[in-house]
Scaffold this motif. Structure first.
Motif, short mmCIF file in Angstrom:
data_model
loop_
_atom_site.label_atom_id
_atom_site.label_comp_id
_atom_site.label_asym_id
_atom_site.label_seq_id
_atom_site.Cartn_x
_atom_site.Cartn_y
_atom_site.Cartn_z
N PRO A 1 0.79 -1.42 -0.07
CA PRO A 1 -0.02 0.00 -0.23
C PRO A 1 0.93 1.29 -0.18
CG PRO A 1 0.03 -1.04 2.16
CD PRO A 1 0.80 -1.97 1.26
N PRO B 1 2.40 4.61 -2.53
CA PRO B 1 1.94 5.31 -4.01
C PRO B 1 2.73 4.53 -5.30
CG PRO B 1 2.53 6.82 -2.21
CD PRO B 1 2.94 5.60 -1.71
N GLU C 1 -7.43 4.47 -10.18
CA GLU C 1 -8.37 5.02 -9.19
C GLU C 1 -8.52 4.25 -8.27
OE1 GLU C 1 -8.90 8.23 -9.31
OE2 GLU C 1 -8.12 8.70 -11.22
N THR D 1 -5.33 3.53 -5.93
CA THR D 1 -5.10 4.72 -5.20
C THR D 1 -6.06 4.76 -3.89
OG1 THR D 1 -4.39 5.94 -7.31
CG2 THR D 1 -5.29 7.23 -5.26
N ASN D 2 -7.52 4.38 -4.28
CA ASN D 2 -8.46 4.70 -3.11
C ASN D 2 -8.10 3.51 -2.15
OD1 ASN D 2 -9.70 6.54 -4.28
ND2 ASN D 2 -11.32 5.34 -5.22
N ILE E 1 -5.15 2.17 -1.48
CA ILE E 1 -3.96 2.76 -0.60
C ILE E 1 -4.52 3.82 0.34
CG2 ILE E 1 -1.73 3.88 -0.86
CD1 ILE E 1 -1.59 2.22 -3.53
N SER E 2 -5.27 4.67 -0.26
CA SER E 2 -5.59 5.78 0.48
C SER E 2 -6.54 5.51 1.88
CB SER E 2 -6.21 6.80 -0.14
OG SER E 2 -5.47 7.30 -1.16
N TYR E 3 -7.65 4.95 1.65
CA TYR E 3 -8.55 4.44 2.46
C TYR E 3 -8.58 3.01 3.32
CZ TYR E 3 -10.48 8.68 0.32
OH TYR E 3 -10.58 9.90 -0.26
N LYS F 1 -7.13 0.31 5.79
CA LYS F 1 -6.62 0.39 7.30
C LYS F 1 -6.86 -1.00 8.01
CE LYS F 1 -7.74 5.07 7.78
NZ LYS F 1 -7.25 5.60 6.67
N ASN G 1 -8.78 -4.40 -0.24
CA ASN G 1 -8.13 -4.07 0.60
C ASN G 1 -8.68 -4.13 2.09
OD1 ASN G 1 -9.65 -1.40 1.85
ND2 ASN G 1 -9.83 -0.90 -0.45
N HIS H 1 -9.99 16.10 -4.23
CA HIS H 1 -10.27 14.70 -4.33
C HIS H 1 -11.62 14.40 -4.33
CE1 HIS H 1 -6.06 14.26 -2.74
NE2 HIS H 1 -6.46 15.09 -1.73
#
Length: 145
Positions: free
Chosen positions: A23, A25, A57, A60-61, A63-65, A67, A91, A109
């Motif tokens: 996870p 960039p 997309e 990216t989401n 990796i970003s969200y 948890k 994820n 965003h």
């Protein structure tokens, strides 16, 4: 860092390939490159550029969200279902957090799922069989009938 690619799924499986990514960039361009490389032998007639944009997309989401208290990975799988292509991104995030936003013009965003919604024939989010969340999209008529 170790990354894995499943180049040779089971012969009877509709899955064409899969990749596991850290996870970070740097995994976003890696996902695009690997998908292009490993979908090419299957000669889809759909836009591979559109598919790689949607994968970018969704990764990216993820990796970003995503948890987790433990180390975790992002998993991307792609399948042939008749004439359609389905791509899943898994994820450890909470499935209820996936929603289509309607960003204002000056918002930095919130456009990832808007792009997927406008390009894909359909998309879905929900619980992943791996635990966490899966977000998938379908491109109909990716192969001739």
């Amino acid at each position: 860092m170790a990354y894995t690619i499943d180049r040779y799924p089971c012969q009877d499986s509709p899955r064409l390939g899969a990749m596991t990514l850290h996870p970070v960039p740097e995994s976003v361009p890696r996902a695009r490159r690997w998908f292009r490389k490993f979908i090419a032998p299957h000669s889809p007639s759909c836009s591979v550029d559109d598919c790689t944009l949607m994968i970018s997309e969704l990764v990216t989401n993820a990796i970003s969200y995503g948890k987790s208290d433990d180390p975790w990975l992002v998993r991307v799988e792609w399948f042939r279902e008749g004439t359609s292509l389905r791509v899943e991104v898994h994820n450890p995030g909470f499935p209820a957090n996936v929603r289509l936003r309607h960003p204002e013009a000056n918002d930095a965003h919130g456009r990832g799922l808007v792009l997927v919604d406008s390009i894909a024939d359909s998309w879905h989010s929900g619980p992943s069989y791996l635990g966490g969340t899966v977000v998938s999209f379908v491109v109909a008529d990716a192969w001739p009938a």
